[in-house]
Write an enzyme that holds these catalytic residues in place. Structure first.
Site, PDB file in Angstrom:
ATOM      1  N   LEU A  36       0.854  -1.195   0.000  1.00 41.19           N
ATOM      2  CA  LEU A  36       0.000   0.000   0.000  1.00 41.19           C
ATOM      3  C   LEU A  36       0.890   1.246   0.000  1.00 41.19           C
ATOM      4  O   LEU A  36       1.958   1.246   0.603  1.00 41.19           O
ATOM      5  CB  LEU A  36      -0.889   0.016   1.245  1.00 41.19           C
ATOM      6  CG  LEU A  36      -2.087  -0.927   1.214  1.00 41.19           C
ATOM      7  CD1 LEU A  36      -2.752  -0.976   2.588  1.00 41.19           C
ATOM      8  CD2 LEU A  36      -3.107  -0.523   0.150  1.00 41.19           C
ATOM      9  N   HIS A 438       7.469  39.519   7.927  1.00 42.08           N
ATOM     10  CA  HIS A 438       8.907  39.756   7.913  1.00 42.08           C
ATOM     11  C   HIS A 438       9.502  39.270   9.226  1.00 42.08           C
ATOM     12  O   HIS A 438       8.916  39.513  10.275  1.00 42.08           O
ATOM     13  CB  HIS A 438       9.192  41.249   7.753  1.00 42.08           C
ATOM     14  CG  HIS A 438      10.657  41.566   7.801  1.00 42.08           C
ATOM     15  ND1 HIS A 438      11.501  41.291   6.752  1.00 42.08           N
ATOM     16  CD2 HIS A 438      11.431  42.104   8.794  1.00 42.08           C
ATOM     17  CE1 HIS A 438      12.736  41.660   7.075  1.00 42.08           C
ATOM     18  NE2 HIS A 438      12.717  42.149   8.304  1.00 42.08           N
TER      19      HIS A 438
END
Ligand code: NAI
Length: 460
Positions: A36, A438
């Protein structure tokens, strides 16, 4: 054993479709012949990115002295690196198994073959089972291509299937193909001290990427010690006393490079063998589908690499959801317009939308480009990663963003904002006037948009 939907293939396309369909109350069967999670989880994205994390960590530690961190005599333990990779794969696989289980998906292990458009025969060792379904989704993925040159079957000629799980590090490796697989694996092993040579047939590495970005990446990879040949076509591989000799044709004539391993990374092909002679329309690129992901047989859909549309895990998963919506009667077209693609080298590369070449062709050379270098980013400076730039391409009428290309730190994370911008038909003004926090690397995207508008603040 009758289901609303039976899905063949348990990779990121198939298992995502199964879980989604189950959440939508459908009775779902998922058949997987191997593991899987498919290529992505077992032999692709996940093991590669785990190895790349170790490689990047090593580079960071080696560069730590400049930040006041003294970590001399750094070494690697290849066994632990391999164990960690296997462990990451195992844990994620458990997660997928669990998700399928709690969502009530019935998982069958075995090789599925179509008997007719509603019947699937499943074979596992000596056992045989037959199930039926109203609708079937094919998600059998892809496999590495081998090139038919003399020597391609020699023992030490490998593909990406073997390259990620090697018992010991080779001393040298020649990689045929300067695409995503070749570059990522080349980066990993070069960082761990393996001598790497990449041989690419076309005139540039990453031929489908923006040319400026390919050139920049080549510069950095060569600086890290990777030898790259372009316009070079491999002709033959010979073995001499456990060493492979690869012969390739260049503009200057035939060249030879010796190496312990040769990795063939020349692309992948769809896995369609079990669907031959079933009446499905199959061509060279894979199973043919329409915009609704339907094959020529009404109740059979196909998703992921087997359709040959865009061999990326995230495209497969999205196709899975679209296919399920269509099966359940919600008519939905698959949109391939905005697909981010990421390359996990150092520096990283990510792109979405048109390349400069494509945009120029579509807009008669009438496009606008903004760029922002990482050297001018405060955050890039603080982390000492100043290689690369952001490039934004827009059309001239509304400054609508057509393409974003990033080479530099965190490019693969930054590209998500660009994908959303293109999806929402965002203009450069809208992107530039969105306040970015920032100090972050995301400011480089905003700054490139300002540059496009000829209003750069942090650029000369
Ligand atoms: P690719 O198609 O990206 O690159 C193969 C390269 O091999 C091309 O540049 C081609 O020109 C070159 N080539 C072909 N025959 C050659 C020859 N005889 N001699 C020299 N060069 C030759 O295929 P790749 O790298 O194997 O990747 C397969 C797929 O897997 C791609 O669709 C890729 O996007 C996907 N992938 C995505 C990743 C990601 O999203 N980070 C990671 C790895 C794979």
């Amino acid at each position: 054993m009758h289901y609303d939907i039976a899905i063949i293939g348990g990779g990121p396309g198939g298992y995502a479709a199964a879980i989604y369909a189950s959440k939508k109350q459908a009775k779902v069967a998922l058949i997987e012949k191997g593991e899987l999670g498919g290529t992505c989880l077992n032999k692709g994205c996940i093991p590669t990115k785990t190895l790349i994390h170790s490689a990047k960590l090593l580079q960071d530690i080696k560069g730590a002295r400049g930040f006041g961190i003294i970590a001399d005599d750094v070494d690697i333990d290849w066994n632990v690196i391999q164990k960690n990779t296997a462990c990451t794969v195992k844990n994620l696989k458990k997660g997928v198994e669990n998700l399928l289980k709690v969502n009530g998906v019935e998982v069958f292990q075995g090789l599925a073959k179509l008997r007719d458009q509603n019947t699937i025969k499943i074979s596992y060792e000596t056992e045989q089972k037959t199930i039926t379904a109203e609708n079937i989704i094919l998600a059998t993925g892809s496999a590495p291509i081998t090139i038919p040159i003399p020597g391609h079957k020699l023992q030490n000629v490998i593909t990406s299937d073997e390259a990620l799980f090697m018992e010991k590090l080779p001393s040298s490796m020649l990689i045929i193909g300067g695409g995503v697989v070749g570059l990522e694996i080349g980066y990993i092993y070069n960082t761990f001290g393996v001598e790497i040579t990449i041989v690419e047939m076309l005139s540039t590495i990453l031929p489908s990427q923006d040319e400026e970005i390919s050139k920049e990446l080549r510069k950095h990879m060569e600086k890290q010690g990777i030898k790259i040949y372009t316009d070079a076509k491999v002709k033959e591989i010979k073995e001499k006393e456990n060493i492979l000799q690869t012969f390739f044709e260049t503009k200057e004539g035939i060249k030879t490079v010796d190496s312990e391993k040769v990795l063939v990374a020349t692309g992948r092909k769809p896995v369609v063998d079990v669907f031959i002679d079933t009446g499905l329309n199959i061509n060279k690129t894979g199973i043919v589908i329409n915009d609704y992901l339907q094959t020529n047989i009404d109740n059979i859909y196909a998703i992921g690499d087997v359709t040959g549309k865009s061999m990326l895990a995230h495209v497969a998963s999205h196709q899975g959801l679209v296919a399920v919506k269509n099966v359940l009667g919600e008519k939905r077209k698959m949109d391939y317009g905005v697909i981010p693609s990421c390359i996990y080298t150092n520096p990283e590369v990510a792109m979405v939308g048109m390349t400069e070449q494509e945009a120029k062709a579509k807009y008669n050379d009438n496009i606008i480009i903004g760029r922002f270098p990482y050297t001018a980013s405060g955050k890039a400076m603080t982390i000492g990663e100043r290689n690369g730039f952001v490039k934004i391409i827009a059309e001239p009428r509304y400054n609508e963003i057509l393409g974003v290309h990033i080479i530099g730190p965190q490019a693969t994370e930054l590209i998500a904002e660009a994908a959303l911008a293109i999806k929402l038909e965002c203009t450069a003004e809208e992107l530039a006037n969105t306040i970015h926090a920032h100090p972050t690397l995301s400011e480089t995207v905003m700054e490139a948009a300002f540059d496009l508008l000829e209003e750069p603040v942090h650029k000369i």
